[in-house]
Design a protein around this motif. Structure first.
Motif, short mmCIF file in Angstrom:
data_model
loop_
_atom_site.label_atom_id
_atom_site.label_comp_id
_atom_site.label_asym_id
_atom_site.label_seq_id
_atom_site.Cartn_x
_atom_site.Cartn_y
_atom_site.Cartn_z
N GLU A 1 0.84 -1.20 0.00
CA GLU A 1 0.00 0.00 0.00
C GLU A 1 0.88 1.25 0.00
OE1 GLU A 1 -3.60 0.71 -0.10
OE2 GLU A 1 -2.38 2.47 -0.56
N PRO A 2 0.90 1.99 -1.11
CA PRO A 2 1.76 3.18 -1.20
C PRO A 2 1.30 4.33 -0.30
CG PRO A 2 0.82 2.60 -3.36
CD PRO A 2 0.18 1.71 -2.35
N ASP A 3 0.00 4.38 -0.01
CA ASP A 3 -0.51 5.52 0.78
C ASP A 3 -0.36 5.23 2.27
OD1 ASP A 3 -2.92 7.90 0.50
OD2 ASP A 3 -2.70 6.86 2.41
N PRO A 4 0.44 6.04 2.99
CA PRO A 4 0.73 5.74 4.40
C PRO A 4 -0.52 5.75 5.28
CG PRO A 4 2.05 7.60 3.61
CD PRO A 4 1.10 7.25 2.51
N ALA A 5 -1.45 6.65 5.02
CA ALA A 5 -2.65 6.75 5.86
C ALA A 5 -3.50 5.48 5.71
CB ALA A 5 -3.46 7.98 5.47
N ARG A 6 -3.66 5.06 4.46
CA ARG A 6 -4.45 3.85 4.23
C ARG A 6 -3.75 2.63 4.81
NH1 ARG A 6 -6.30 5.55 -1.13
NH2 ARG A 6 -4.72 4.28 -2.11
N ALA A 7 -2.44 2.60 4.64
CA ALA A 7 -1.67 1.47 5.17
C ALA A 7 -1.87 1.37 6.68
CB ALA A 7 -0.19 1.63 4.83
N ARG A 8 -1.86 2.53 7.36
CA ARG A 8 -2.01 2.51 8.82
C ARG A 8 -3.38 1.96 9.21
NH1 ARG A 8 -1.64 7.66 10.27
NH2 ARG A 8 0.37 7.69 9.19
N LEU A 9 -4.41 2.37 8.49
CA LEU A 9 -5.76 1.86 8.77
C LEU A 9 -5.80 0.34 8.71
CD1 LEU A 9 -8.09 4.24 6.70
CD2 LEU A 9 -8.07 3.94 9.18
N ILE A 10 -5.17 -0.19 7.67
CA ILE A 10 -5.21 -1.64 7.47
C ILE A 10 -4.39 -2.35 8.55
CG2 ILE A 10 -4.57 -3.49 5.87
CD1 ILE A 10 -5.04 -1.21 3.65
N VAL A 11 -3.22 -1.80 8.84
CA VAL A 11 -2.35 -2.40 9.85
C VAL A 11 -3.04 -2.39 11.22
CG1 VAL A 11 -0.19 -2.13 11.11
CG2 VAL A 11 -0.21 -1.92 8.62
N ASP A 12 -3.68 -1.27 11.54
CA ASP A 12 -4.38 -1.18 12.83
C ASP A 12 -5.45 -2.26 12.95
OD1 ASP A 12 -2.80 0.90 13.50
OD2 ASP A 12 -4.31 2.47 13.21
N ALA A 13 -6.21 -2.43 11.88
CA ALA A 13 -7.28 -3.43 11.91
C ALA A 13 -6.72 -4.83 12.10
CB ALA A 13 -8.08 -3.36 10.61
#
Lengths: 194, 391
Positions: A11-23
């Protein structure tokens, strides 16, 4: 007790990546790595040797992963496409959520399911956010065009802003078109006449 | 008549034109259907969308349904090809560094001479040559492997083959990750436009009648929806026929350039549509007759022997039994469904459904089911013949 699963999120977008990682963290104890650089994809995957790779279906680098999944190298273990080997309901849910997953051969459904359930839920949210963003952008663009059309009418016909808007709306109703489309046509035509 | 919507997937490429034109120019409406067109960012995503039924039919690389049938790759759901959407249309490009070496060796970039281009490339190329192709199962890969192997460079084993999505091909070239690519238009021209590549050879010079994209459906879907699938086949056939007209191709370039379809300049798309290419940043040009064919020479007909050739090539490099693979593959190209769908239009189709591939040195008259028929030139650059025994 089996070792925790290693998951790579592309996931190139850091904000989206964080959402997914958190979940994923909420769903269980996983070893999670985010790969943001497409160019480094093959090397990063070889380095982490993941059990599961999650990637946005909208990401064109999916076809690169496809090749990695086919080849024995650089992965030591065969990786199967998730849609290939899970129950149909789950794979359809994943695809509808815009998620592609690659899962190492031999992992049981029970171990993979929590990962995918969490990812699917989060991808739905990400997709919704993306649609909302696109809609907001479009609405802003349309408002700009309508403003320009109103300005053209005010200058050309010496009417008030309110009357200009009413004229656009009436024309749209008569022609069975959207106000934004009528405004767009007017702006384009006036650009041509310049 | 009530218009029935059919979800159809495509990847943003020039050869998606028959599907886009079918919808935009009213050929679908004439058949009482509306194509709900879904743009896919990658071939694997499109394959999965077709697998789970998110789309009912798809623009697809001709080798994907064949690879599925042979158990290669990630697809577990069977597909079949009911029409060939396009013949030819791929382009091989090389890095500027490599082009300099070819220039120094006196190569003349003759677009009709695959032998000369291949020998020049092999002589100048670093070892191993790093080449980008859009998907592991694609005519791009098969044509390059056939070409270089025939010229003495056993492929793919002597190459480093990189899978790259077409829109990223120019980026990879700029970053120095690949020395060459074979890709569908407009992405090769885009790389020239971005001044990172020189065009070396059109795929058509390797095989003059290579089935490039097919209209794919899940196995059994066409038979469970005979009416809808036949309407779709006819709409696409009409669009292909329309696309052979020169003016239509200019208009199609405009249609395809729209942001919701390809979103690149119409002038770049027109290069492929008309076969007039700018091959390098200096502006040098080359023309290719039949760079991409949608209809002429019965290009739309899914020959079982085309599928057999693909199956045999895939089997050869994956270590499978070639004859068996050719048999299995041949069943995937459904010339029978294609015939049944076009029957109400009275279209003259070939009498046979398989032939010797590579056997037509020029356009040739042939027996059609309703009288004489003209088939397009079908020749491999090395004069090779492929005569499958299809039972």
């Amino acid at each position: 007790m089996t070792a925790s699963l290693t998951i790579v999120v592309v996931e190139p977008d850091p904000a989206r990546a964080r959402l997914i990682v958190d979940a994923l963290r909420e769903a269980g104890d996983f070893d999670i790595h985010v790969v943001a650089e497409r160019a480094a994809l093959a090397r990063q995957i070889a380095l982490h040797n993941p059990d599961v790779v999650l990637v946005d279906v909208a990401d064109p680098s999916r076809d690169i992963l496809e090749e990695l999944a086919l080849a024995s190298a650089p992965l030591d273990r065969p990786v199967a496409l998730f849609v290939d080997r899970s129950d149909e309901g789950l794979s359809t849910a994943a695809i509808e959520a815009g998620l592609s997953a690659y899962v190492v051969d031999g992992l049981t459904q029970a171990r993979v399911k929590p990962v995918l359930d969490a990812a699917i839920a989060r991808f739905h949210m990400v997709q919704r956010m993306r649609t909302e963003l696109a809609e907001t952008k479009r609405a802003l663009e349309e408002r700009k065009v309508i403003d320009r059309a109103k300005g053209l009418l005010i200058r050309a016909r010496g009417i008030t802003e309110e009357e200009a808007y009413a004229l656009l709306r009436r024309t749209a109703m008569d022609k069975n078109r959207r106000i934004a489309d009528v405004a767009e046509a007017l702006v384009t035509a006036s650009d041509l006449l310049k | 008549m009530r218009t029935v919507p059919i979800p159809v997937g495509y990847v943003p490429l020039v050869d998606a034109a028959p599907l886009i034109a079918a919808q935009e120019m009213g050929f679908a409406a004439a058949e009482g259907i509306a194509l709900d067109l879904h743009r896919s960012p990658s071939w694997s995503a499109l394959r999965d969308a077709l697998s789970v039924g998110q789309v009912a039919a798809a623009h697809m690389l001709a080798p994907i349904p064949v690879a599925n049938a042979l158990g290669l790759g990630g697809g577990s759901v069977g597909f079949e090809a009911v029409s060939v959407l396009s013949v030819n249309g791929t382009m091989i490009g090389i890095s500027d560094a490599l082009a300099e070496r070819l220039d120094a060796a006196g190569h003349d970039y003759d677009f009709a001479d695959a032998g000369a281009a291949g020998r020049a490339l092999i002589a100048a190329a670093p070892k191993p040559l790093r080449i980008g192709v859009p998907f592991p199962f694609a005519m791009h890969a098969e044509l390059v492997f056939y070409w270089l192997s025939a010229l003495g460079l056993p492929s793919p084993q002597s190459l480093t083959v990189r899978t790259l999505p077409p829109p990223l091909m120019a980026d990879a070239m700029r970053a120095g990750e690949i020395d060459a690519f074979c890709v569908g238009e407009p992405w090769a021209s885009q790389a020239v436009f971005e001044k990172v590549a020189t065009l070396l050879l059109p795929g058509a010079a390797i095989w003059s009648f290579a089935p490039e994209k097919v209209l794919a459906m899940r196995t059994g879907w066409a038979e469970s929806e005979p009416d809808l699938s036949a309407r779709l086949i006819r709409a696409v056939w009409r669009a292909g026929q329309w696309l052979e007209d020169d003016d239509a191709r200019s208009l199609a370039a405009e249609l395809l350039s729209r942001p919701q379809y390809l979103g690149v300049g119409a002038d770049l798309i027109e290069r492929a549509m008309k076969g007039h290419f700018t091959i390098r940043a200096s502006g040098e040009e080359r023309s290719v007759a039949r760079f991409v064919v949608f209809h002429e020479g019965v290009a739309h007909f899914p020959w079982r022997s085309q599928a057999a050739w693909i199956g045999s090539q895939l089997a050869g490099r994956m270590g499978l039994d070639r004859a068996g693979a050719a048999q299995k593959a041949a069943r995937i190209f459904r010339s029978d469904l294609h015939r049944a769908a076009l029957a109400p239009l009275g279209v003259n189709l070939p009498a046979a459904s398989a032939r010797v591939e590579g056997a037509l040195a020029g356009d040739s008259p042939s027996a059609g089911a309703r009288g004489p028929l003209r088939l397009g030139r079908n020749r491999f650059f090395d004069g090779g013949l492929f005569d499958p025994e299809i039972h």
